[in-house]
Design a protein around this motif. Sequence first.
Motif, short mmCIF file in Angstrom:
data_model
loop_
_atom_site.label_atom_id
_atom_site.label_comp_id
_atom_site.label_asym_id
_atom_site.label_seq_id
_atom_site.Cartn_x
_atom_site.Cartn_y
_atom_site.Cartn_z
N ASN A 236 -7.34 9.22 -7.28
CA ASN A 236 -6.13 8.44 -7.05
C ASN A 236 -5.62 8.71 -5.64
N VAL A 237 -5.62 7.69 -4.80
CA VAL A 237 -5.22 7.84 -3.40
C VAL A 237 -3.85 7.21 -3.20
N LEU A 238 -2.89 8.01 -2.76
CA LEU A 238 -1.53 7.53 -2.52
C LEU A 238 -1.29 7.52 -1.01
N ASN A 239 -1.13 6.35 -0.44
CA ASN A 239 -0.85 6.20 0.98
C ASN A 239 0.66 6.02 1.16
N LEU A 240 1.34 7.04 1.70
CA LEU A 240 2.80 7.02 1.84
C LEU A 240 3.17 6.76 3.29
#
Length: 530
Positions: free
Chosen positions: A499-503
């Motif tokens: 799961n990749v979260l780009n903030l």
Amino acid sequence: VRVGSADLGKNEGDLQDKDALYLFTGDDTNRASLPGAFIYDKATDKWIYNGASAPLYWEDITDKGHIYASITRPAITTAEGNNQSADYITATPIVNKGGTDNTALNFQLSHQVAKVTVLLRSKTYEESKLLNANVTLPDYAIGGRLDKGLYVPGTEKGSIKLAKPAKTGTGAEVTYNTASYLQPQTIVQGKGLVTVEIEGRTYTVKPEDIKSPGVPADIIYEAGKVTNLIITVEKTGLSVSVEVTGWTELPALKFEALFFSVSNKASVGFENEDLIQFYKLDSDGKSVDGNKNEYKYAGGPDHGTLSATGTPWYRDDFQTGNLIAGVYPSSASALAAGAKTFDWTVKSAGVTNAHADDIMVAAPVADRNLGEIQANGNVAFEFKHVLSKVSINLIAGEGFTSDEIRPSVVAMNNFKLSGTVDIIDGTATPTGDATATFNPVKLGQVYTVTGKTVVSSYEAFVMPQIIGKDMVIVTVTLNGVPFDVKLTADKLFAGGAHNVLNLTLNKTGVVLSASIAQWNLEDPIDYPLY
């Protein structure tokens, strides 16, 4: 005029005492048998006529066509149902001139069948087991016969059973041999060449197992040639070489088969010297039976080999249909007989994404031939990640520079970090309460996000779970000001998913994009949070 005098040629070649030579006259369509037979006497090196009215005279032979001759030697094993061929030997027909040019008959004979010899070798199987091995040539052409001096191939199919092997040689040269005559034929790819059964375990060699470069995959049995199948059977594996000797020399053919193999289709892969624990399952496949073994991996992330750290498992330790499960790392589990799960808690401090904490399980999925002992003794494994991996990328957005964002503190919120791992199902299930907050490890090298400037990346393993809508899952604190990332819908953090979260930090808020991949990045799914 007596047959056998005048210009008589020399007896030579593969002649055996008491060989019986039968004569026929006519042509390839119609032939008649001459009375009696000539019997070879090895002591005197002469053929002695044996008939109702000896001797045989030219006047007894019709003066036309050709003269045919044949010798039939019995099968090596004559037991009914073994389907072994006799050794049929025929002569090149000679023109019948009624003895006017030469009163002697000089025949050139040749074998019309092939011969196969299977030689078993082993350093780990006891002699008694090799002597009791069952060797079979499966689904071969059978039924060849002689028809008054001419060989006629058979059109039937059947398994040729060889006799129990006999010990030959001494010391390192000892082999356990068995043989059979058979009609000439070709064994093509995909077909069984030979099977060896030792105590209920059947090893099968096929033509496509040939490893020698430049050697055709099909195996050709030719008339007058002996094919030696040299089979080395070890409890840890099976290797076979084939060479043709005797009547005609042909190149050696090499075969190999492995007992243990690992496929690693869905994971990043193992690292050199990783230790893996394997468990044998009980008869119903629902728990372990207490028999386990540790193996060390040697190789890279895509493929490698395994070797036991102690006494290796042997084929004799298993039967067809037995199931095996594997767990990495070896130290993660210590299952006793009757168990199938172990507890695991991922790290909430320090290195939260260490390779040694990445639980991978090869579950025994019988219908996919993974973790199942096959009839030939082989077993393959497919290891999969059971945890969920979360990666967080901080991106400089509107109103911020990279230097301003770099001091940020990242925390993950409301994730369950403890649970149980089931090695039969290959799954992890969360237990207990969620951890309110913890800090994932900051990576030394950032991930790449197309079109964005990633300032820093963070990563952690978590238990597979669903986190509900409106829950805060990440907090980014910058200069004492928290930026909360809330879910707008229920979110599944699946086992084996990355799961990749780009903030993206903006002066007006946080923008979040998320992507889910099976340990490989896919196209992102974007949605904003303010």
